[in-house]
Design a protein around this motif. Structure first.
Motif, mmCIF file in Angstrom:
data_model
loop_
_atom_site.group_PDB
_atom_site.id
_atom_site.type_symbol
_atom_site.label_atom_id
_atom_site.label_comp_id
_atom_site.label_asym_id
_atom_site.label_seq_id
_atom_site.Cartn_x
_atom_site.Cartn_y
_atom_site.Cartn_z
ATOM 1 N N LYS A 45 0.851 -1.250 0.061
ATOM 2 C CA LYS A 45 -0.062 -0.129 -0.111
ATOM 3 C C LYS A 45 0.837 1.231 0.037
ATOM 4 N N ALA A 46 1.950 1.336 0.689
ATOM 5 C CA ALA A 46 2.826 2.503 0.848
ATOM 6 C C ALA A 46 3.466 2.749 -0.540
ATOM 7 N N ASP A 47 3.627 1.682 -1.331
ATOM 8 C CA ASP A 47 4.180 1.611 -2.646
ATOM 9 C C ASP A 47 3.248 1.976 -3.872
ATOM 10 N N GLY A 48 2.082 2.153 -3.359
ATOM 11 C CA GLY A 48 0.782 2.563 -4.325
ATOM 12 C C GLY A 48 0.314 1.411 -4.854
ATOM 13 N N GLY A 49 0.686 0.227 -4.443
ATOM 14 C CA GLY A 49 -0.119 -0.831 -4.994
ATOM 15 C C GLY A 49 -1.480 -1.337 -4.227
ATOM 16 N N VAL A 50 -2.300 -2.321 -4.870
ATOM 17 C CA VAL A 50 -3.607 -2.711 -4.108
ATOM 18 C C VAL A 50 -3.399 -4.055 -3.440
ATOM 19 N N TYR A 51 -4.025 -4.042 -2.204
ATOM 20 C CA TYR A 51 -3.912 -5.372 -1.299
ATOM 21 C C TYR A 51 -5.301 -5.534 -0.851
ATOM 22 N N TRP A 52 -5.825 -6.815 -1.403
ATOM 23 C CA TRP A 52 -6.961 -7.297 -0.730
ATOM 24 C C TRP A 52 -6.805 -8.377 -0.049
ATOM 25 N N LEU A 53 -7.567 -8.560 1.243
ATOM 26 C CA LEU A 53 -7.684 -9.549 2.200
ATOM 27 C C LEU A 53 -8.892 -10.129 2.265
ATOM 28 N N LEU A 54 -9.266 -11.446 1.673
ATOM 29 C CA LEU A 54 -10.530 -11.868 1.611
ATOM 30 C C LEU A 54 -10.415 -13.134 2.471
ATOM 31 N N LYS A 55 -11.852 -13.135 3.019
ATOM 32 C CA LYS A 55 -12.012 -14.368 4.174
ATOM 33 C C LYS A 55 -13.157 -15.010 3.380
ATOM 34 N N TRP A 56 -13.019 -16.441 3.255
ATOM 35 C CA TRP A 56 -13.965 -17.191 2.517
ATOM 36 C C TRP A 56 -14.962 -17.588 3.432
ATOM 37 N N LYS A 57 -16.270 -17.076 2.807
ATOM 38 C CA LYS A 57 -17.535 -17.203 3.672
ATOM 39 C C LYS A 57 -18.389 -17.774 2.829
ATOM 40 N N GLY A 58 -18.205 -18.590 1.754
ATOM 41 C CA GLY A 58 -18.858 -19.471 0.839
ATOM 42 C C GLY A 58 -18.747 -18.866 -0.682
ATOM 43 N N PHE A 59 -19.160 -19.584 -1.527
ATOM 44 C CA PHE A 59 -19.253 -19.283 -2.808
ATOM 45 C C PHE A 59 -19.670 -17.954 -3.152
ATOM 46 N N GLU A 60 -20.951 -17.742 -2.777
ATOM 47 C CA GLU A 60 -21.659 -16.396 -3.306
ATOM 48 C C GLU A 60 -20.725 -15.192 -2.771
ATOM 49 N N ALA A 61 -20.199 -15.239 -1.411
ATOM 50 C CA ALA A 61 -19.511 -14.124 -1.000
ATOM 51 C C ALA A 61 -18.114 -13.932 -1.728
ATOM 52 N N PHE A 62 -17.602 -15.249 -1.986
ATOM 53 C CA PHE A 62 -16.364 -14.985 -2.789
ATOM 54 C C PHE A 62 -16.518 -14.291 -4.332
ATOM 55 N N GLN A 63 -17.549 -14.813 -4.832
ATOM 56 C CA GLN A 63 -17.923 -14.026 -5.908
ATOM 57 C C GLN A 63 -18.293 -12.751 -6.058
ATOM 58 N N GLU A 64 -18.828 -12.160 -4.903
ATOM 59 C CA GLU A 64 -19.198 -10.908 -4.883
ATOM 60 C C GLU A 64 -17.717 -9.987 -4.472
ATOM 61 N N ASP A 65 -16.957 -10.626 -3.768
ATOM 62 C CA ASP A 65 -15.663 -9.844 -3.448
ATOM 63 C C ASP A 65 -14.835 -9.857 -4.781
ATOM 64 N N PHE A 66 -14.712 -11.012 -5.485
ATOM 65 C CA PHE A 66 -14.326 -10.818 -6.739
ATOM 66 C C PHE A 66 -14.759 -10.046 -7.852
ATOM 67 N N ASN A 67 -16.112 -9.855 -7.704
ATOM 68 C CA ASN A 67 -16.447 -8.657 -8.789
ATOM 69 C C ASN A 67 -16.069 -7.517 -8.288
ATOM 70 N N GLN A 68 -16.035 -7.125 -6.875
ATOM 71 C CA GLN A 68 -15.376 -5.904 -6.700
ATOM 72 C C GLN A 68 -13.981 -5.620 -7.081
ATOM 73 N N ILE A 69 -13.235 -6.518 -6.865
ATOM 74 C CA ILE A 69 -11.946 -6.686 -7.377
ATOM 75 C C ILE A 69 -11.769 -6.242 -8.897
ATOM 76 N N SER A 70 -12.563 -6.843 -9.710
ATOM 77 C CA SER A 70 -12.684 -7.002 -11.044
ATOM 78 C C SER A 70 -13.157 -5.573 -11.347
ATOM 79 N N ASN A 71 -14.247 -4.944 -10.870
ATOM 80 C CA ASN A 71 -14.472 -3.814 -10.990
ATOM 81 C C ASN A 71 -13.713 -2.748 -10.761
ATOM 82 N N GLN A 72 -12.765 -2.972 -9.633
ATOM 83 C CA GLN A 72 -11.565 -1.911 -9.364
ATOM 84 C C GLN A 72 -10.651 -1.997 -10.471
#
Length: 75
Positions: A45-72
């Motif tokens: 983050k200090a170097d301007g990169g993007v870091y995502w920490l995802l907690k597995w809560k099931g496939f639907e939640a993972f798909q939503e997280d993945f969609n947020q990353i994809s949109n970003q």
């Protein structure tokens, strides 16, 4: 060969997308972010990169997280 410790803190997925460094760490069950991973997150983050920490809560939640990353990525 480098020792195993040389990769301490490395995320599950790391790469460069559209000229920006991206890092994704996935945690499952009771797995928690290690101190070395927290340090890596701060460095990225200090170097301007993007870091995502995802907690597995099931496939639907993972798909939503993945969609947020994809949109970003596609901004």
């Amino acid at each position: 060969f480098p020792s195993h410790d040389s990769h301490k803190g490395m995320s599950d997925i790391e790469g460069i997308i559209n000229g920006k460094f991206w890092s994704i760490e996935l945690k499952i069950g009771k797995d928690r972010q290690q101190d070395s991973q927290k340090k890596r997150e701060a460095e990225i983050k200090a170097d301007g990169g993007v870091y995502w920490l995802l907690k597995w809560k099931g496939f639907e939640a993972f798909q939503e997280d993945f969609n947020q990353i994809s949109n970003q990525i596609n901004k």
